[in-house]
Every structure is written in structure tokens, then in C-alpha cells.
Design a protein around this motif. Structure first.
Motif, PDB file in Angstrom:
ATOM      1  N   LEU A  90      41.854  42.909  40.692  1.00  0.00           N
ATOM      2  CA  LEU A  90      40.513  42.356  40.445  1.00  0.00           C
ATOM      3  C   LEU A  90      40.141  42.395  38.970  1.00  0.00           C
ATOM      4  O   LEU A  90      39.488  41.474  38.471  1.00  0.00           O
ATOM      5  CB  LEU A  90      39.473  43.088  41.288  1.00  0.00           C
ATOM      6  N   LYS A  91      40.558  43.446  38.258  1.00  0.00           N
ATOM      7  CA  LYS A  91      40.303  43.502  36.812  1.00  0.00           C
ATOM      8  C   LYS A  91      40.964  42.320  36.109  1.00  0.00           C
ATOM      9  O   LYS A  91      40.390  41.715  35.214  1.00  0.00           O
ATOM     10  CB  LYS A  91      40.842  44.809  36.220  1.00  0.00           C
ATOM     11  N   GLN A  93      41.919  39.469  37.611  1.00  0.00           N
ATOM     12  CA  GLN A  93      41.329  38.220  38.118  1.00  0.00           C
ATOM     13  C   GLN A  93      40.017  37.893  37.410  1.00  0.00           C
ATOM     14  O   GLN A  93      39.723  36.724  37.163  1.00  0.00           O
ATOM     15  CB  GLN A  93      41.113  38.328  39.620  1.00  0.00           C
ATOM     16  N   ASN A  94      39.237  38.906  37.077  1.00  0.00           N
ATOM     17  CA  ASN A  94      37.958  38.671  36.407  1.00  0.00           C
ATOM     18  C   ASN A  94      38.132  38.011  35.044  1.00  0.00           C
ATOM     19  O   ASN A  94      37.218  37.349  34.555  1.00  0.00           O
ATOM     20  CB  ASN A  94      37.183  39.978  36.261  1.00  0.00           C
ATOM     21  N   LYS A  95      39.279  38.193  34.419  1.00  0.00           N
ATOM     22  CA  LYS A  95      39.545  37.588  33.104  1.00  0.00           C
ATOM     23  C   LYS A  95      40.794  36.716  33.148  1.00  0.00           C
ATOM     24  O   LYS A  95      41.475  36.518  32.134  1.00  0.00           O
ATOM     25  CB  LYS A  95      39.698  38.685  32.057  1.00  0.00           C
TER      26      LYS A  95
END
Length: 166
Positions: A90-91, A93-95
């Protein structure tokens, strides 16, 4: 964080067992504390919503405390691994758009991060029997590997380190 192979059946069985046990603990504690607080400080003629809510919150805190005490045990290894993998994915995916741009610029670190992302998502989809978006993810991964070839970048997820995300 390194990707590792875990037994899907074992992971799913432990995940279900832990969820059922901790939901049951929370249910019993929340209901019990709500009833005790209602008897002790409740209003027999009015609303006891605040008292019930306090009981549920106490039950939640105690359940969280119990998990904090036992969550580090070896039994929880597969569950902790999947949880940490989800957090890392998720970290990224956020960027993701930033990492993709860096791959286009020929950045080897970005290629490693994206390789870890695709491998992690694929593993999570497998562990959780989630076939939704699997075809799109495979297509996106193939496109990524093609971009890596164009820029002469290696795409080895084993070289990933959490420090690369900073």
C-alpha cells in the motif's frame, strides 16, 4: 522486507481461527462490560447509549491488549507477514505514479520497488483467493518488465529494502 513463500492453506486457517477467537473475545467483553456499566451507572428510565458505548470501548481496548500480548508469538508469523506485506504494498501503491515515472527515467531503485510491488500484490491475491483484477495486474506487470528491458534495468524483487521507500 523480503518476500517469502508461506503455505496458503495454513495462512487461511490461522487467519480464520484468529479472527473468530478475537471477535468472540471482543463480543463477550464488550457485551459484559456494557451490561456491568449499565447496572452500575445506567439510567433505568432513559438512554444508556453512552454507558453501552463505554463498555464496548473497554472491551475493544482489552481485546487489543490481549492481541498485543500474544501477537508476537510464532503462531502468528504468517498473519504478521501478510499484514506487513499489505502495508508495504500500500505504501508503494500510494505513490505508484511517481515510481512508474522514475522507471521511465531509468531509475534502478524504482524498478526494484515496482518489482517488489507486483510480486507482493500477486502473492497477496494468491493467499486471499482474490482473482479480482488479476489479469490487469499481469498485463501491467508485463508492461513494466518491458519498460525495464528498454532501460536495461533489472527487476528483481529480492533486492527490495524498506529503506528504498524513504
Amino acid at each position: 522486507m523480503k518476500l517469502r513463500q508461506i503455505d496458503k492453506a495454513l495462512y487461511r486457517a490461522k487467519q480464520r481461527k484468529v479472527a473468530i477467537i478475537f471477535c468472540s473475545i471482543f463480543l463477550v467483553l464488550g457485551m459484559s462490560f456494557a451490561a456491568l456499566l449499565r447496572d452500575w451507572a445506567g439510567n433505568p428510565e432513559g438512554s444508556n447509549m453512552a454507558v453501552n458505548l463505554a463498555g464496548v470501548i473497554i472491551g475493544l481496548v482489552i481485546t487489543g491488549g490481549i492481541y498485543a500480548l500474544v501477537g508476537g508469538k510464532p503462531y502468528f508469523d504468517e498473519i504478521r507477514y501478510a499484514w506487513n506485506l499489505k502495508r508495504q504494498v500500500l505504501k508503494i501503491q500510494n505513490k505508484k505514479h511517481i515510481w512508474k515515472e522514475k522507471v521511465e527515467q531509468g531509475d534502478q531503485t524504482a524498478a526494484t520497488v515496482m518489482a517488489f510491488y507486483y510480486a507482493g500484490v500477486t502473492q497477496l491475491q494468491f493467499l486471499e483467493n482474490n482473482e479480482f483484477g488479476q489479469k490487469e495486474m499481469e498485463d501491467e506487470r508485463s508492461e513494466f518488465e518491458g519498460r525495464c528491458s528498454v532501460h536495461n534495468l533489472t527487476h528483481d524483487a529480492d533486492n527490495f529494502s524498506i529503506d528504498m521507500l524513504l
